[in-house]
Design a protein around this motif. Structure first.
Motif, short mmCIF file in Angstrom:
data_model
loop_
_atom_site.label_atom_id
_atom_site.label_comp_id
_atom_site.label_asym_id
_atom_site.label_seq_id
_atom_site.Cartn_x
_atom_site.Cartn_y
_atom_site.Cartn_z
N SER A 169 -11.42 -0.46 9.54
CA SER A 169 -10.41 0.21 8.74
C SER A 169 -10.28 1.83 8.90
O SER A 169 -9.47 2.58 9.09
CB SER A 169 -10.29 -0.13 7.23
N ARG A 176 -11.31 -5.25 -0.48
CA ARG A 176 -10.49 -5.73 0.71
C ARG A 176 -11.03 -6.74 1.43
O ARG A 176 -10.43 -7.49 2.14
CB ARG A 176 -10.10 -4.45 1.54
N TYR A 179 -5.07 -1.02 2.76
CA TYR A 179 -6.19 -0.25 2.33
C TYR A 179 -5.73 1.05 3.39
O TYR A 179 -5.67 2.13 3.11
CB TYR A 179 -7.41 -0.37 2.72
N SER A 192 -7.44 -5.07 4.34
CA SER A 192 -7.67 -4.02 5.24
C SER A 192 -6.34 -3.24 5.72
O SER A 192 -6.41 -2.08 5.58
CB SER A 192 -8.44 -4.17 6.57
N ASP A 205 -16.15 4.32 -0.51
CA ASP A 205 -15.33 3.14 0.52
C ASP A 205 -16.09 1.94 0.44
O ASP A 205 -15.51 0.92 0.51
CB ASP A 205 -15.38 3.75 1.87
N PHE A 237 -6.11 2.12 -6.40
CA PHE A 237 -6.22 0.98 -5.14
C PHE A 237 -6.51 -0.46 -5.73
O PHE A 237 -5.69 -1.22 -5.27
CB PHE A 237 -7.40 1.48 -4.46
N GLY A 252 0.77 -1.25 0.06
CA GLY A 252 0.15 0.00 0.17
C GLY A 252 0.67 1.18 0.03
O GLY A 252 0.71 2.04 -0.74
N CYS A 301 -14.29 -0.08 -2.35
CA CYS A 301 -13.17 -0.36 -1.85
C CYS A 301 -13.11 -1.52 -1.07
O CYS A 301 -12.28 -2.49 -0.99
CB CYS A 301 -12.40 0.79 -1.47
#
Length: 416
Positions: A355, A387, A313, A310, A380, A231, A98, A383
Motif C-alpha cells: 500500500s 486494513r 487507505y 488497503s 502505519d 482513519f 477514503g 493503520c
C-alpha cells in the motif's frame, strides 16, 4: 467450537500480554528496547513464516482441484465474472469512502505532526520509482512457476493454477481423476497442518505487538490521535457498508459468518498480515457452508484483487499527505487519482508494504512530495492492523456472496 474458543481466548491473552510487556519495557527499561524488540519479534516471524510456508501449495492445490472439479467452462466463467464484479464494486466503494472522509474530516489540516527524518522513507521511494506497466505485467504472469512458488507470488500462482485447472477440466474426468484426487489429498493434508500452525498464533501475536509497543510507546497515539481517529472512523463506515451488503445477501447467516471468522480477523489485526490467515480462512469458509470449489477459486483471486482496507487507505493517505503540504487537489484530479489507484493496486498482494509503495508512486504522479510518506510511517503499523482485518472481512463476504448467488451455500454449515 470449544477448540475454536480456546484458540480465540489464547490469541486475546497474547495480545494483552504483548501490550503490557511492550509498555513495561518502553517505560521501565529504555536501554533494552532495541534488543527486546528484535528478539520478541522473532515469535511473530516464526508464525508468519510457518503460514507463508503453506500458502503457495495450498493456493495451487485448492485452485486446481476447484476448477478441475467444475468441469463446466460456463460455470467457471460465471463464477469468475460474479467475483470480479464484486471485487471492482467493492474496490470503488472503498476508494470513494477514503476520498469522501479525508476531504470531509481534513486530518492533514488539523494534525500537528513533528518534522520527520525523510531517510526512513528512502527505501519506499526507491522501490516505487521502478513502478511501471512492465513491472505490473511481470508481477502477474510468471516466468517460472517454481520461481513463483519460491517467492510466494500469489497472483502468479493463481494465473498458472487457473490455466492448469482449466486444462485438466477439458481432458475428461476418467483421464484426470488420479491427479485431481492426489491434489485433493494434498490440499486436505495442508489444511490439517493449518490446525497445528494456528496454535503458534498467540505467541506470534504477543511478539508482534510487544515489539511495536516497546519501540513506539503509547505517546505515539497522542501525536497521531486525529489521523488515527479519522482513519478508523472511515474504516468503521466501510465495515458498516460491507456488513449491510452482506446482510442483504446472507441474512441472519452473516452473524454466523462472523463467529466463524473471528479468529482470522483477530490474527490479521494483531499480526498486520491478511496473508497469515489465508489457510485458516479457507477452512472456516468451507465449514460455514461455502462450496469448496467456489472457495478455492475466489479466495486466492480475492487476495490479489479484493483488498478493501488497503484500497481505502490509499486514497485516505495520499490526500492526507497533500493536505499536510497544503496542496489543494481539484475534484477532477482526485477522481483521476482514484481511477489510477484502482488500476495500479491490482496484483500487489505479497509485495511488502505494498500500500505504501503504491501511495508513493501515486504521490509522485500527481506532484505531491513523496517524502511525505515519512509522516505516516511511524503510525502505519497501527493503520495496517485495521486494513488487514478489513481485507479479510471483504474476502470472506465476497466468497460467501458468490457461493449464495451460485446456490452453493450450505444452510446447515458444511465440513471440509
Amino acid at each position: 467450537m470449544k477448540g475454536q474458543n480456546k484458540l480465540f481466548i489464547a490469541i486475546v491473552i497474547g495480545l494483552i500480554l504483548g501490550v503490557i510487556m511492550g509498555g513495561v519495557v518502553h517505560t521501565q527499561y529504555p536501554e533494552s528496547i532495541d534488543s527486546f524488540s528484535k528478539n520478541i519479534k522473532l515469535l511473530g516471524t516464526v508464525f508468519i513464516r510457518l503460514v507463508q510456508m503453506i500458502i503457495a501449495p495450498l493456493v495451487f492445490t485448492t485452485l486446481v482441484v476447484g476448477i478441475a472439479k467444475m468441469s463446466d467452462m460456463r460455470m467457471i466463467g460465471r463464477v469468475g465474472t460474479k467475483a470480479m464484479l464484486w471485487f471492482i464494486s467493492a474496490s470503488l466503494v472503498s476508494l470513494f469512502i477514503g476520498l469522501i472522509f479525508v476531504n470531509w474530516l481534513e486530518p492533514g489540516h488539523v494534525t500537528q505532526l513533528p518534522i520527520q527524518d525523510h531517510s526512513s522513507a528512502e527505501d519506499l521511494i526507491k522501490s516505487s520509482k521502478g513502478f511501471s506497466m512492465d513491472d505490473f505485467v511481470k508481477h502477474i504472469f510468471p516466468k517460472s512457476i517454481f520461481e513463483a512458488f519460491a517467492t510466494n507470488e500469489v497472483l502468479q500462482i493463481v494465473v498458472f493454477s487457473i490455466m492448469f485447472g482449466i486444462a485438466l477440466a477439458n481432458m475428461g474426468e476418467e483421464y484426470t481423476k488420479p491427479i485431481i484426487k492426489a491434489f485433493d489429498i494434498c490440499a486436505h493434508a495442508i489444511l490439517k497442518m493449518v490446525g497445528y500452525i494456528m496454535w503458534v498464533a498467540p505467541l506470534g501475536v504477543l511478539g508482534a505487538i510487544a515489539a511495536v509497543v516497546a519501540t513506539n510507546g503509547f505517546q505515539i497515539f497522542k501525536v497521531y490521535a486525529i489521523y488515527l481517529r479519522d482513519f478508523f472512523f472511515a474504516l468503521g463506515v466501510l465495515w458498516l457498508v460491507l456488513c449491510i451488503v452482506g446482510y442483504l445477501i446472507l441474512g441472519n447467516r452473516l452473524f454466523e459468518l462472523f463467529r466463524r471468522i473471528k479468529e482470522p480477523l483477530l490474527i490479521a489485526f494483531s499480526t498486520t498480515s491478511s496473508e497469515a490467515v489465508f489457510p485458516k480462512l479457507v477452512e472456516e469458509l468451507e465449514r460455514f457452508g461455502c462450496n469448496n470449489r467456489v472457495v478455492s477459486f475466489i479466495l486466492p483471486l480475492g487476495y490479489s484483487f479484493n483488498l478493501d482496507g488497503s484500497m481505502m487507505y490509499m486514497t485516505f493517505a495520499a490526500i492526507f499527505i497533500a493536505q499536510i503540504y497544503g496542496i489543494d487537489m481539484t475534484i477532477g484530479q482526485q477522481i483521476t487519482m482514484l481511477l489510477v489507484l484502482m488500476l495500479t493496486s491490482k496484483g500487489i498482494a505479497g509485495v511488502p508494504r505494498a500500500s505504501l509503495v503504491i501511495i508513493v508512486a501515486t504521490c509522485t504522479m500527481f506532484g505531491i512530495p513523496p517524502e511525505g510518506i515519512a509522516l505516516i510511517l511511524p503510525i502505519d503499523h497501527f493503520c495496517d492492523m485495521g486494513r488487514s482485518m478489513t481485507n479479510v472481512l471483504g474476502n470472506a463476504l465476497a466468497t460467501s456472496a458468490v457461493s449464495k448467488w451460485e446456490g452453493q451455500l450450505d444452510n446447515h454449515g458444511g465440513e471440509l
